[in-house]
Motif scaffolding. Structure first.
Motif, short mmCIF file in Angstrom:
data_model
loop_
_atom_site.label_atom_id
_atom_site.label_comp_id
_atom_site.label_asym_id
_atom_site.label_seq_id
_atom_site.Cartn_x
_atom_site.Cartn_y
_atom_site.Cartn_z
N VAL A 309 1.21 -1.36 0.05
CA VAL A 309 0.22 -0.23 -0.45
C VAL A 309 0.89 1.51 -0.14
O VAL A 309 1.98 1.24 0.53
N PRO A 314 -1.13 2.42 4.58
CA PRO A 314 -1.56 1.99 6.47
C PRO A 314 -1.25 1.67 7.64
O PRO A 314 -1.19 1.50 8.44
N LEU A 315 -0.15 0.80 6.35
CA LEU A 315 1.29 0.19 7.85
C LEU A 315 1.82 1.14 8.93
O LEU A 315 2.44 0.44 9.51
N GLN A 320 -4.38 2.30 13.89
CA GLN A 320 -3.86 1.13 13.10
C GLN A 320 -4.91 0.04 13.83
O GLN A 320 -5.27 0.01 14.76
N ALA A 344 -4.56 -5.19 -1.90
CA ALA A 344 -4.19 -3.78 -1.21
C ALA A 344 -4.43 -2.31 -1.77
O ALA A 344 -4.29 -1.61 -1.23
N GLN A 348 -6.92 -0.83 0.68
CA GLN A 348 -5.58 0.03 1.69
C GLN A 348 -5.63 -0.59 2.58
O GLN A 348 -5.38 -0.07 3.48
N LEU A 349 -6.01 -2.11 2.54
CA LEU A 349 -5.20 -2.41 2.71
C LEU A 349 -4.62 -3.53 3.10
O LEU A 349 -4.24 -4.33 1.99
N GLN A 382 -4.63 -5.78 8.31
CA GLN A 382 -4.21 -4.21 8.86
C GLN A 382 -4.16 -3.72 7.34
O GLN A 382 -4.24 -3.22 7.06
N GLY A 383 -4.77 -2.03 8.80
CA GLY A 383 -4.89 -1.15 8.13
C GLY A 383 -5.67 0.03 8.87
O GLY A 383 -6.00 0.05 10.13
N LYS A 384 -5.73 0.77 8.50
CA LYS A 384 -6.14 2.67 8.81
C LYS A 384 -8.30 1.72 9.58
O LYS A 384 -9.06 0.76 8.61
N GLN A 387 -10.98 2.58 6.90
CA GLN A 387 -10.56 1.79 5.67
C GLN A 387 -11.35 -0.14 6.28
O GLN A 387 -11.54 -0.72 5.48
#
Length: 605
Positions: A309, A314-315, A320, A344, A348-349, A382-384, A387
């Motif tokens: 991403v 996002p990482l 998070q 991704a 956006q993950l 994992q992400g925001k 998202q």
């Protein structure tokens, strides 16, 4: 009179039942095989029926059948409710009620699930309620496995109450109308359905939770699920250049490495003195918490594939979240890879790892990004926070661990009003359900509750193809006399039995079939047979049609009988035996109830 085309269609029907029951062969592929064989057969070997030659292209009429249009439109309208957040207040209300009285709240949850499922596709309802019940179970330290399966079955039971409750109901009623019967109204069979449903609800509320075994369920970062992941060694990783033994020591000897992938074709045995180079991928199995700890301790990176991403990072961003997301039947990710979907880029993950029930993935030669995903797989993403919200809203997977709620947007009242209009116009007989549902979809588009992209996601290729193939098979059975042959055979086998016993036997046969093959296939094939049986016995056709409708909805005894069963199975960590233990008694309860109610409400001789 038996003819070669009739025998061929009967054999093809048998093949369809076998293919539809094979979990490893995609249901939509099975439907396409049957449809292709059917049309090819009638084109290469023409059939001259009583009304003239049967044209192979006639079997494609299923794509334009009124019932299919209604099913698709209602799927889209239901997705509009989810997309606009219109169901969120219901979810919040139910969650708040659990703080007052868990026992009464559980009953209200079952009733609410059933009521909503009478008018809305039950999949979004199950997706809405699963995280709520899991959260409640974790907060109250109660047994989540005692709640999830009864809730899933409550949605199936509620769908039996109206003509639009399930796609099965719409198909049965549509096929019966095609054969000249009076169209069954939305609430024409609601009284016997409500009586039987009341008995079933008491069973789900008071008995089912007590006979379900306790399945440990923790859906947080300390989840007991063991995920498979690739730890990627970067140029600046702490362990770059180290022997494997020293890298493992950094994790306090907790990490177990099953393999080292150096390139597309090169693999290194995970020996203690194996040197770790930048670009190496370590195949590891562990819990989400441990995987993240290994990542930090080694300075490595958990990545799913070639796509990283970029724009929002996002990482690296604040806020998070880790989330677990289940691949359900009909998900766009089913039988596809993360890279194919460009997951991704699209969401956006990042997918960090995968859990496969009852199986430890021993190798991923092409990486996690190229692993073909199956129904029931659990992805660790994992992400925001926003998202993960978006992923949950789009319903392409079932997000279990996102700690936030679906937003309640300003368009929610519009989608609720439109759905209410769809139901009322159809219930009052002002518009056919296919017309009112399509009109509702158009209004949702105009009001911004839906976009064309949402419509594409709401339409399930599996459902469409199985309905089309089932309608084609039903049509072929009618044209070749196959349905009449099956009806006569059924009457011969039950010769001397009372009409009530014949009616009950037909319903039990449909209940058994629907737990092995698609419920839609059982319904479409069973409806002309039921009408033939009633006409053969000179009895009213409506109770026999309803016997097929109710029997084909009893999808309780196996997890593959209905897609929401698979959702519940994955979320509740249930086994096949758990469905048999709770589902078989429920089938018997519903079968006995309707065997008593149908002759009571309808004249069967």
């Amino acid at each position: 009179m038996v003819n070669s085309h009739m025998l061929a269609v009967l054999l093809l029907t048998g093949l369809a039942l076998v293919l539809f029951s094979r979990e490893k062969f995609p249901l939509e592929s099975s439907a396409l095989v049957i449809l292709t064989l059917l049309t090819l057969g009638f084109e290469l070997f023409p059939y001259q029926g009583s009304a003239g030659r049967v044209h192979s292209v006639d079997f494609f009429k299923g794509f334009g059948h009124e019932a299919l249009i209604a099913v698709c439109a209602l799927m889209v309208a239901g997705h509009g409710l989810v997309r606009s957040g219109a169901l969120e207040p219901i979810g919040r209300t139910l969650a708040n009620l659990w703080r007052v009285s868990p026992t009464i709240s559980f009953l209200l949850t079952l009733l609410m699930a059933a009521v909503m499922s009478a008018f809305i596709n039950n999949t979004p309802i199950v997706v809405l309620l699963l995280p709520i019940l899991v959260s409640v179970a974790l907060q109250t330290k109660s047994d989540a496995s005692a709640l999830l399966m009864p809730m899933g079955f409550a949605t199936l039971i509620g769908g039996m109450s109206t003509s639009i409750g399930t796609s099965t109901n719409l198909l049965v009623i549509g096929v019966a109308a095609d054969m000249g019967l009076d169209r069954i109204g939305m609430f024409d069979f609601i009284v016997p359905a409500l009586i039987a449903n009341t008995i079933a609800m008491l069973y789900l509320w008071l008995i089912a939770p007590r006979i379900l075994p306790n399945r440990e369920l923790v859906l947080a970062d300390s989840s007991p699920r063991i995920f498979t992941a690739h730890l990627v060694i970067k140029e600046d990783s702490t362990v770059a250049g180290m022997p494997l033994s020293e890298a493992i020591a950094l994790t306090h000897d907790r990490m177990q490495v099953e393999g080292i992938r150096r390139s597309e074709t090169t693999y290194i045995m995970p020996l203690p003195d194996a040197q770790l180079n930048p670009g190496d991928r370590l195949l590891v199995h562990d819990t989400p918490a441990n995987l993240k700890a290994f990542e930090q301790q080694m300075g490595a990176t958990l990545y799913s594939g070639r796509d990283e991403v970029d724009n929002d990072h996002p990482l690296r961003a604040d806020d998070q979240q880790l989330a677990e997301a289940i691949i359900f039947r009909g998900s766009p990710l089913q039988n596809r890879t993360i890279n194919e979907m460009r997951f991704a880029d699209s969401y956006q993950l990042v997918v960090l790892a995968v859990h496969r029930a009852n199986e430890r993935i021993k190798s991923m030669p092409q990486g996690l990004g190229n692993l073909s995903l199956r129904v029931g797989d659990v992805l660790l993403v994992q992400g925001k926070r926003d998202q993960i919200h978006e992923l949950k809203q789009q319903s392409i997977v079932m997000v279990l661990d996102a700690t936030t709620d679906l937003p309640h947007t300003r368009r929610a009242p519009y989608s609720l009003a439109i759905m209410l209009g769809i139901i009322l116009f159809a219930a009052l007989g002002i518009l056919p359900i296919a017309v009112s549902a399509v009109t509702g979809v158009l209004l949702m588009l105009m009001c911004g509750c839906l976009s064309w992209r949402d419509i594409g996601r709401a339409l399930n290729a599996q459902v469409v193809l199985i309905i089309v193939a089932s309608l084609a098979l039903g049509n072929a059975l009618l044209m070749t006399g196959g349905s009449e042959f099956l009806a006569n055979s059924f009457v011969s086998l039950t010769a001397g039995a009372s009409p009530t016993v014949i009616l009950s036997s037909l319903m039990l046969l449909m209940a058994l079939l629907t737990n092995v093959v698609s419920n839609n296939a059982a319904a479409v094939i069973g409806t002309p047979v039921a009408i033939g049986i009633a006409q053969n016995l000179n009895l009213p056709t409506e109770p026999f049609v309803l016997a097929v409708l109710f029997g084909a909805n009893m999808s309780y005894a196996t997890p593959m009988a209905y897609q929401t069963n698979l959702l519940v199975m994955s979320a509740g960590n249930y086994t096949f035996g758990d469905f048999v233990r709770v589902g078989l008694p429920l089938i018997l309860i519903m079968w006995l109830a309707f065997s008593w109610l149908l002759p009571l409400f309808y004249q069967t001789g």
